[in-house]
Design an enzyme around this catalytic site. Structure first.
Site, mmCIF file in Angstrom:
data_model
loop_
_atom_site.group_PDB
_atom_site.id
_atom_site.type_symbol
_atom_site.label_atom_id
_atom_site.label_comp_id
_atom_site.label_asym_id
_atom_site.label_seq_id
_atom_site.Cartn_x
_atom_site.Cartn_y
_atom_site.Cartn_z
ATOM 1 N N ASP A 98 133.071 20.897 107.140
ATOM 2 C CA ASP A 98 133.465 21.681 105.986
ATOM 3 C C ASP A 98 133.969 20.690 104.931
ATOM 4 O O ASP A 98 134.605 19.686 105.278
ATOM 5 C CB ASP A 98 134.598 22.644 106.342
ATOM 6 C CG ASP A 98 134.154 23.794 107.240
ATOM 7 O OD1 ASP A 98 132.978 23.813 107.663
ATOM 8 O OD2 ASP A 98 134.997 24.673 107.520
ATOM 9 N N HIS A 154 130.566 16.980 112.873
ATOM 10 C CA HIS A 154 129.455 17.254 113.780
ATOM 11 C C HIS A 154 128.224 16.435 113.397
ATOM 12 O O HIS A 154 128.124 15.917 112.277
ATOM 13 C CB HIS A 154 129.116 18.745 113.723
ATOM 14 C CG HIS A 154 130.240 19.632 114.149
ATOM 15 N ND1 HIS A 154 130.204 20.378 115.315
ATOM 16 C CD2 HIS A 154 131.455 19.899 113.579
ATOM 17 C CE1 HIS A 154 131.340 21.065 115.432
ATOM 18 N NE2 HIS A 154 132.112 20.792 114.388
ATOM 19 N N SER A 256 140.678 14.658 105.294
ATOM 20 C CA SER A 256 140.338 13.385 104.662
ATOM 21 C C SER A 256 138.958 13.484 104.037
ATOM 22 O O SER A 256 138.659 14.457 103.354
ATOM 23 C CB SER A 256 140.421 12.233 105.659
ATOM 24 O OG SER A 256 140.414 11.017 104.958
#
Length: 288
Positions: A98, A154, A256
């Site tokens: 995300d 991922h 981050s």
């Protein structure tokens, strides 16, 4: 809500934001939060999350767990099954996390942008001449994770993780205000350079998770240890781990940035532009 709105107004002031998030002992603050977030006490966890909600729009509706034994457990939360849809098209790389799209587009030789007017070089970021040559004139996307976002990342495609370089450094904030003020910020901060190869095409794709203030720890499933500020220099680690598109690679201990690099011939999907908000699994780049 009113309190959060007033706090947001204060923090949006550039000078105040930069002072509060950078002109403090960054490494000390990062070590302290790393210790504090690990305290496993339900009262401490609930109070910490409540304070966190004052500063951020924290939405836990898609989290697998709804109660957390520590602040760290909330930061690194897993998602409910099927909370993210991974684009199955073999012709695209998907977003590894995300995030909010920052600078993106074509790499000018070996130079790219962290923000408008603030260039940096692949050489200073990657520390490997072979990787620099592989990414020359390629494509890149910078993905910024805010503190309230899902923090795990991922695999963007079926492939192999071949090598990880962990580079020690500073812990500057990586928000847009700091990126407009600190030259070559990504090259100064702690980061990992993750070299992957796509299973069918063999193309080299590089992921660079960049740590920041309060988040100088990165956990990678291909490694036995959490990489953190206890390491010094550039640590080189060979890997041989296979991953399917969308499979979890690791997580940040807080929010981050991840920068995705692909070689010449790849192109950004049409809707990938600065400011776009993405979820993990969204189509990011088209393969050649």
């Amino acid at each position: 809500m009113k309190i959060r709105s007033e706090l947001a107004k204060i923090l949006q002031h550039e000078d105040i934001n930069f002072l509060l998030t950078n002109r403090i002992p960054r490494r000390l603050a990062t070590r302290f939060l790393g210790w504090f977030s690990q305290i496993e006490n339900p009262y401490v966890a609930r109070a910490s999350i409540a304070i966190w909600r004052l500063f951020a729009d924290l939405d836990l509706s898609d989290a697998k767990a709804q109660t957390f034994k520590s602040l760290h457990a909330c930061f690194t939360r897993e998602l409910k099954p099927n909370a993210r849809m991974v684009d199955a098209d073999p012709g695209v790389l998907t977003s590894p996390c995300d995030g909010i799209v920052g600078a993106c587009g074509s790499i000018d030789g070996t130079e790219l942008l962290q923000a408008k007017g603030f260039p940096y070089s692949l050489k200073d970021l990657l520390h490997d001449p072979a990787l620099v040559d592989a990414c020359r004139d390629g494509q890149y996307v910078t993905l910024r994770l805010t503190s309230s976002m899902y923090h795990r990342f991922h695999a963007p495609h079926d492939g192999m993780v071949e090598h990880v370089t962990y580079i020690s450094g500073d812990t500057w904030n990586v928000n847009p205000i700091a990126l407009r003020r600190v030259a070559e910020l990504f090259c100064k901060n702690e980061r990992a350079v993750i070299r992957t190869s796509l299973r069918d095409s063999g193309h080299l794709v590089i992921l660079v998770p960049v740590a920041a203030i309060l988040v100088a720890s990165i956990r990678l499933h291909v490694l036995d240890d959490t990489m953190n500020m206890n390491y010094r220099g550039a640590i080189e680690i060979d890997c041989d781990a296979s991953f399917r598109k969308g499979e979890e690679l690791g997580w940040f201990e807080h929010g981050s940035t991840i920068i995705v690099f692909a070689p010449r011939g790849f192109r950004l999907c049409d809707d990938i532009r600065e400011g776009a908000v993405l979820q993990m699994g969204r189509a990011l780049m088209h393969l050649p």
